[in-house]
Design a protein around this motif. Structure first.
Motif, PDB file in Angstrom:
ATOM      1  N   THR A 137       0.848  -1.189   0.000  1.00 52.68           N
ATOM      2  CA  THR A 137       0.000   0.000   0.000  1.00 52.68           C
ATOM      3  C   THR A 137       0.885   1.240   0.000  1.00 52.68           C
ATOM      4  O   THR A 137       2.008   1.224   0.511  1.00 52.68           O
ATOM      5  CB  THR A 137      -0.939   0.038   1.221  1.00 52.68           C
ATOM      6  N   ALA A 138       0.363   2.317  -0.591  1.00 50.63           N
ATOM      7  CA  ALA A 138       1.120   3.568  -0.647  1.00 50.63           C
ATOM      8  C   ALA A 138       0.162   4.727  -0.858  1.00 50.63           C
ATOM      9  O   ALA A 138      -0.916   4.563  -1.443  1.00 50.63           O
ATOM     10  CB  ALA A 138       2.153   3.520  -1.769  1.00 50.63           C
ATOM     11  N   LYS A 139       0.556   5.897  -0.391  1.00 45.95           N
ATOM     12  CA  LYS A 139      -0.205   7.123  -0.611  1.00 45.95           C
ATOM     13  C   LYS A 139       0.555   8.024  -1.573  1.00 45.95           C
ATOM     14  O   LYS A 139       1.789   8.039  -1.581  1.00 45.95           O
ATOM     15  CB  LYS A 139      -0.458   7.847   0.716  1.00 45.95           C
ATOM     16  N   ASP A 140      -0.206   8.767  -2.366  1.00 46.50           N
ATOM     17  CA  ASP A 140       0.381   9.646  -3.378  1.00 46.50           C
ATOM     18  C   ASP A 140       1.445   8.889  -4.167  1.00 46.50           C
ATOM     19  O   ASP A 140       2.588   9.319  -4.320  1.00 46.50           O
ATOM     20  CB  ASP A 140       0.980  10.894  -2.726  1.00 46.50           C
ATOM     21  N   PHE A 141       1.031   7.748  -4.675  1.00 50.55           N
ATOM     22  CA  PHE A 141       1.938   6.794  -5.313  1.00 50.55           C
ATOM     23  C   PHE A 141       2.175   7.148  -6.775  1.00 50.55           C
ATOM     24  O   PHE A 141       1.237   7.417  -7.529  1.00 50.55           O
ATOM     25  CB  PHE A 141       1.342   5.389  -5.209  1.00 50.55           C
ATOM     26  N   TYR A 142       3.449   7.132  -7.170  1.00 51.83           N
ATOM     27  CA  TYR A 142       3.808   7.308  -8.575  1.00 51.83           C
ATOM     28  C   TYR A 142       4.552   6.059  -9.036  1.00 51.83           C
ATOM     29  O   TYR A 142       5.616   5.733  -8.506  1.00 51.83           O
ATOM     30  CB  TYR A 142       4.696   8.534  -8.784  1.00 51.83           C
ATOM     31  N   PRO A 143       4.007   5.312 -10.010  1.00 52.75           N
ATOM     32  CA  PRO A 143       4.642   4.056 -10.445  1.00 52.75           C
ATOM     33  C   PRO A 143       5.937   4.313 -11.204  1.00 52.75           C
ATOM     34  O   PRO A 143       5.952   5.062 -12.179  1.00 52.75           O
ATOM     35  CB  PRO A 143       3.583   3.415 -11.344  1.00 52.75           C
ATOM     36  N   GLU A 144       7.016   3.692 -10.752  1.00 51.65           N
ATOM     37  CA  GLU A 144       8.320   3.870 -11.379  1.00 51.65           C
ATOM     38  C   GLU A 144       8.820   2.615 -12.082  1.00 51.65           C
ATOM     39  O   GLU A 144       9.812   2.670 -12.803  1.00 51.65           O
ATOM     40  CB  GLU A 144       9.348   4.312 -10.334  1.00 51.65           C
ATOM     41  N   ARG A 145       8.166   1.479 -11.860  1.00 50.37           N
ATOM     42  CA  ARG A 145       8.545   0.262 -12.562  1.00 50.37           C
ATOM     43  C   ARG A 145       7.320  -0.624 -12.721  1.00 50.37           C
ATOM     44  O   ARG A 145       6.336  -0.499 -11.984  1.00 50.37           O
ATOM     45  CB  ARG A 145       9.664  -0.497 -11.841  1.00 50.37           C
ATOM     46  N   ASP A 146       7.388  -1.507 -13.702  1.00 51.15           N
ATOM     47  CA  ASP A 146       6.294  -2.431 -13.939  1.00 51.15           C
ATOM     48  C   ASP A 146       6.349  -3.573 -12.923  1.00 51.15           C
ATOM     49  O   ASP A 146       7.323  -3.720 -12.180  1.00 51.15           O
ATOM     50  CB  ASP A 146       6.364  -2.979 -15.360  1.00 51.15           C
ATOM     51  N   ILE A 147       5.297  -4.364 -12.898  1.00 47.40           N
ATOM     52  CA  ILE A 147       5.205  -5.476 -11.954  1.00 47.40           C
ATOM     53  C   ILE A 147       5.451  -6.781 -12.707  1.00 47.40           C
ATOM     54  O   ILE A 147       4.696  -7.130 -13.616  1.00 47.40           O
ATOM     55  CB  ILE A 147       3.825  -5.516 -11.277  1.00 47.40           C
ATOM     56  N   ASP A 148       6.508  -7.471 -12.343  1.00 48.84           N
ATOM     57  CA  ASP A 148       6.823  -8.776 -12.918  1.00 48.84           C
ATOM     58  C   ASP A 148       6.818  -9.800 -11.797  1.00 48.84           C
ATOM     59  O   ASP A 148       7.507  -9.623 -10.783  1.00 48.84           O
ATOM     60  CB  ASP A 148       8.185  -8.751 -13.606  1.00 48.84           C
ATOM     61  N   ILE A 149       6.047 -10.848 -11.973  1.00 53.92           N
ATOM     62  CA  ILE A 149       5.846 -11.844 -10.922  1.00 53.92           C
ATOM     63  C   ILE A 149       6.349 -13.201 -11.401  1.00 53.92           C
ATOM     64  O   ILE A 149       5.983 -13.666 -12.482  1.00 53.92           O
ATOM     65  CB  ILE A 149       4.356 -11.949 -10.550  1.00 53.92           C
ATOM     66  N   LEU A 150       7.197 -13.821 -10.586  1.00 51.02           N
ATOM     67  CA  LEU A 150       7.698 -15.163 -10.865  1.00 51.02           C
ATOM     68  C   LEU A 150       7.096 -16.131  -9.856  1.00 51.02           C
ATOM     69  O   LEU A 150       7.195 -15.924  -8.643  1.00 51.02           O
ATOM     70  CB  LEU A 150       9.225 -15.196 -10.762  1.00 51.02           C
ATOM     71  N   LEU A 151       6.474 -17.176 -10.362  1.00 52.21           N
ATOM     72  CA  LEU A 151       5.935 -18.240  -9.520  1.00 52.21           C
ATOM     73  C   LEU A 151       6.661 -19.537  -9.836  1.00 52.21           C
ATOM     74  O   LEU A 151       6.848 -19.877 -11.005  1.00 52.21           O
ATOM     75  CB  LEU A 151       4.438 -18.433  -9.776  1.00 52.21           C
ATOM     76  N   LEU A 152       7.078 -20.246  -8.799  1.00 47.45           N
ATOM     77  CA  LEU A 152       7.606 -21.599  -8.958  1.00 47.45           C
ATOM     78  C   LEU A 152       6.604 -22.551  -8.323  1.00 47.45           C
ATOM     79  O   LEU A 152       6.334 -22.471  -7.122  1.00 47.45           O
ATOM     80  CB  LEU A 152       8.980 -21.741  -8.298  1.00 47.45           C
ATOM     81  N   GLU A 153       6.052 -23.425  -9.143  1.00 48.27           N
ATOM     82  CA  GLU A 153       5.024 -24.351  -8.682  1.00 48.27           C
ATOM     83  C   GLU A 153       5.590 -25.764  -8.646  1.00 48.27           C
ATOM     84  O   GLU A 153       6.222 -26.203  -9.612  1.00 48.27           O
ATOM     85  CB  GLU A 153       3.810 -24.278  -9.604  1.00 48.27           C
ATOM     86  N   PRO A 154       5.403 -26.485  -7.541  1.00 46.74           N
ATOM     87  CA  PRO A 154       5.967 -27.836  -7.434  1.00 46.74           C
ATOM     88  C   PRO A 154       5.475 -28.741  -8.557  1.00 46.74           C
ATOM     89  O   PRO A 154       4.282 -28.807  -8.838  1.00 46.74           O
ATOM     90  CB  PRO A 154       5.465 -28.324  -6.074  1.00 46.74           C
ATOM     91  N   SER A 155       6.403 -29.427  -9.197  1.00 47.88           N
ATOM     92  CA  SER A 155       6.028 -30.344 -10.271  1.00 47.88           C
ATOM     93  C   SER A 155       5.667 -31.721  -9.748  1.00 47.88           C
ATOM     94  O   SER A 155       5.190 -32.570 -10.495  1.00 47.88           O
ATOM     95  CB  SER A 155       7.175 -30.466 -11.283  1.00 47.88           C
ATOM     96  N   ASP A 156       5.883 -31.937  -8.437  1.00 46.12           N
ATOM     97  CA  ASP A 156       5.547 -33.234  -7.841  1.00 46.12           C
ATOM     98  C   ASP A 156       4.636 -33.065  -6.632  1.00 46.12           C
ATOM     99  O   ASP A 156       4.560 -33.925  -5.766  1.00 46.12           O
ATOM    100  CB  ASP A 156       6.813 -33.974  -7.420  1.00 46.12           C
TER     101      ASP A 156
END
Length: 338
Positions: free
Chosen positions: A313-332
């Protein structure tokens, strides 16, 4: 009437393919407002998960005059390349992200504008003249191409509109012509911001989730550059995250971590051009899906607020970078989560 234009940022950010078992994600974004001192963004509540993206805005027109606007939501450009299939949640539909929008709780009825291009040249009229759907990945387009006259097929192949592709359709190897054009799609609608009043705008869609069937940045018992360096910068992987990956690799006799990757990209930096240039109250919630999944993304003052959810959360927020999300999901179906 003051006039301005709203547009939504949904830029194409296909991640590089790491192997033949990779599927590229398409970066998605939210509404942006062309430079205006009339309409401020009082709040933005953004939720991102592998299943859905929802964005709830509160805009306020701070002037004494109504603001009449065109609101547009460009879908990501997609290339009809049979060798580079992106992750499309609704693969047979023009609305391939399942986009929906409401204004003050009422469903909006956006119009869809589509144009097709080959080598940068608009070929929309060519496709329509032959009754070929513009959406390149649907079965309908492939069926229509099979009915083209031979002279049209030859002309389109020469112009880079279609290419010959050989694949197994279940009955053996078959050769057919397939789309090779680029599709640009934009949803748009008209809206009014009443003087000195708030307007609540919400939109939702299914994210384009890229993936790789293994951990692309770890092999032979160690993190592998340059892929590791790229991920370290893009996803801000910390020591705890990396230790879990190492532990998973040591627990496997084959020496590699039993996870597969999922990737989500959200374009945030195109915002900020409304009145004051900042978001009064900004909230981001990321849901990693399963408690067993690992997640890594960049952000300040991240709080874990549930078994699978994280919040900024943030107030008076100015976005300076994009959001990149990495998920590692168990293969077993193993893993401890993080």
């Amino acid at each position: 009437m003051l006039r301005t234009i709203l547009t939504a940022a949904l830029a194409t950010m296909a991640a590089p393919a790491f192997a033949n078992d990779s599927v590229a994600e398409l970066g998605t974004g939210g509404l942006i407002l062309s430079r205006s001192d009339a309409v401020a963004m009082q709040s933005e509540d953004l939720f991102i998960s592998p299943e859905k993206v929802t964005v709830n805005y509160v805009f306020r027109n701070n002037t004494d005059k109504d603001v009449s606007s065109i609101v547009a939501f460009p879908m990501p450009d997609i290339e009809g390349d049979p060798n580079e299939m992106p992750a499309l949640p609704e693969a047979q539909s023009d609305n391939f992200l399942g986009f929906e929008v409401t204004i003050d709780g009422v469903d909006a009825k956006p119009q869809l504008e589509q144009r097709a291009f080959a080598l940068g040249i608009d070929i929309t009229a060519d496709l329509k003249a032959q009754n070929v759907p513009l959406y390149p990945f649907g079965d309908a387009a492939k069926a229509a191409l099979a009915k083209l006259p031979k002279d049209v097929t030859k002309d389109w192949e020469d112009r880079g509109i279609i290419i010959e592709d050989t694949a197994d359709d279940g009955s053996g190897m078959q050769t057919a012509y397939v789309p090779f054009w680029q599709l640009r799609s934009t949803y748009w609608w008209r809206s009014t911001f009443p003087a000195n009043k708030e307007v609540h705008v919400s939109h939702r869609y299914k994210p384009s989730v890229g993936g790789t069937s293994s951990v692309s940045f770890f092999s032979e018992g160690q993190f592998q550059s340059p892929q590791y360096d790229t991920y370290k910068t893009r996803y801000c992987m910390d020591q705890t995250f990396e230790n879990v990956v190492r532990k998973a690799a040591k627990a496997n006799p084959d020496g590699y971590p039993k996870y597969y990757e999922s990737r989500i990209a959200y374009i945030l930096t195109t915002g900020g051009n409304w009145a004051s240039g900042t978001i009064g109250n900004f909230k981001l919630t990321i849901d990693k899906g399963s408690p067993k999944n690992l997640v890594s993304f960049c952000g300040d003052n991240v709080k874990k607020v549930g078994p699978t959810t994280f919040e900024i959360t943030a107030k008076d927020f100015y976005p300076e970078r994009d959001i990149d999300i990495l998920l590692l999901e168990p293969s077993d179906n193993g893993g401890n989560g993080g």
